[in-house]
Design an enzyme around this catalytic site. Sequence first.
Site, short mmCIF file in Angstrom:
data_model
loop_
_atom_site.label_atom_id
_atom_site.label_comp_id
_atom_site.label_asym_id
_atom_site.label_seq_id
_atom_site.Cartn_x
_atom_site.Cartn_y
_atom_site.Cartn_z
N LYS A 162 62.31 53.95 68.52
CA LYS A 162 61.92 54.60 67.27
C LYS A 162 60.66 55.41 67.53
O LYS A 162 59.69 54.90 68.11
CB LYS A 162 61.68 53.53 66.21
CG LYS A 162 61.42 54.05 64.81
CD LYS A 162 61.26 52.87 63.85
CE LYS A 162 60.96 53.37 62.44
NZ LYS A 162 60.75 52.23 61.51
N HIS A 218 58.75 56.92 65.15
CA HIS A 218 57.85 57.01 64.01
C HIS A 218 57.57 55.59 63.49
O HIS A 218 58.14 54.63 64.00
CB HIS A 218 58.48 57.86 62.89
CG HIS A 218 59.78 57.32 62.38
ND1 HIS A 218 60.97 57.48 63.05
CD2 HIS A 218 60.06 56.57 61.27
CE1 HIS A 218 61.94 56.89 62.38
NE2 HIS A 218 61.42 56.33 61.30
#
Length: 218
Positions: free
Chosen positions: A102, A104
């Site tokens: 991921k 963010h």
Amino acid sequence: MSNLRQEFIAFSVSAGVLKFGEFTTKAGRQSPYFFNAGLFHDGATLAQLSQFYAQTLLDSGVQFDMLFGPAYKGITLASATAMALAGKGRNTSFAYNRKEAKDHGEGGTLVGARLQGKVVIIDDVISAGTSVRESVEMIRSAGAEPCAVLIALDRMERGGKDSQLSPLSAVQEVSRNYGIPVISIGNLDDLFTYLSADPRLAQYKEAVAAYRQQYGVA
């Protein structure tokens, strides 16, 4: 076999997770039985399954600090086992990984508690051992120590092609390669013993015995 192992096999059969007949495995073998942990897909069966995982881990005597569930099935299994352990008076943290990092928010591939101390990897079965290898690498990279692998069913089955079978099963290879125990709630021997005790399933006993003779390990 122990009552717990016997109860687990019976539970798997009644839940339709362990089936008998003619099935083709991922390795292309014709197997007289099939175990699909993905069919533990309702609250009641998952709650009961987690009790088997938790009690088996506690009975093993393995010293551990937390649990790790490899994506995808291991995520549910590790979190459910952590809840079952808490119900038995052992509050344990857990973590799991994403298949893709991921970029963010918190970022990265790991979710949950920080990997530290002695970590038990929890999954449904071990086939090629790829999931365990990736888990071991992540745990060690974080500075923690993989201390055991806990699975539902050990097929006790040799790897390789029929013309060149490995002397070891995937479970034995994992234990040898990483120097950690692989604990199972039940295994092929338990399954065969259950068949021998249940006249309703007696018709499958010969086929399972022949399969074990051809592909089984000691």
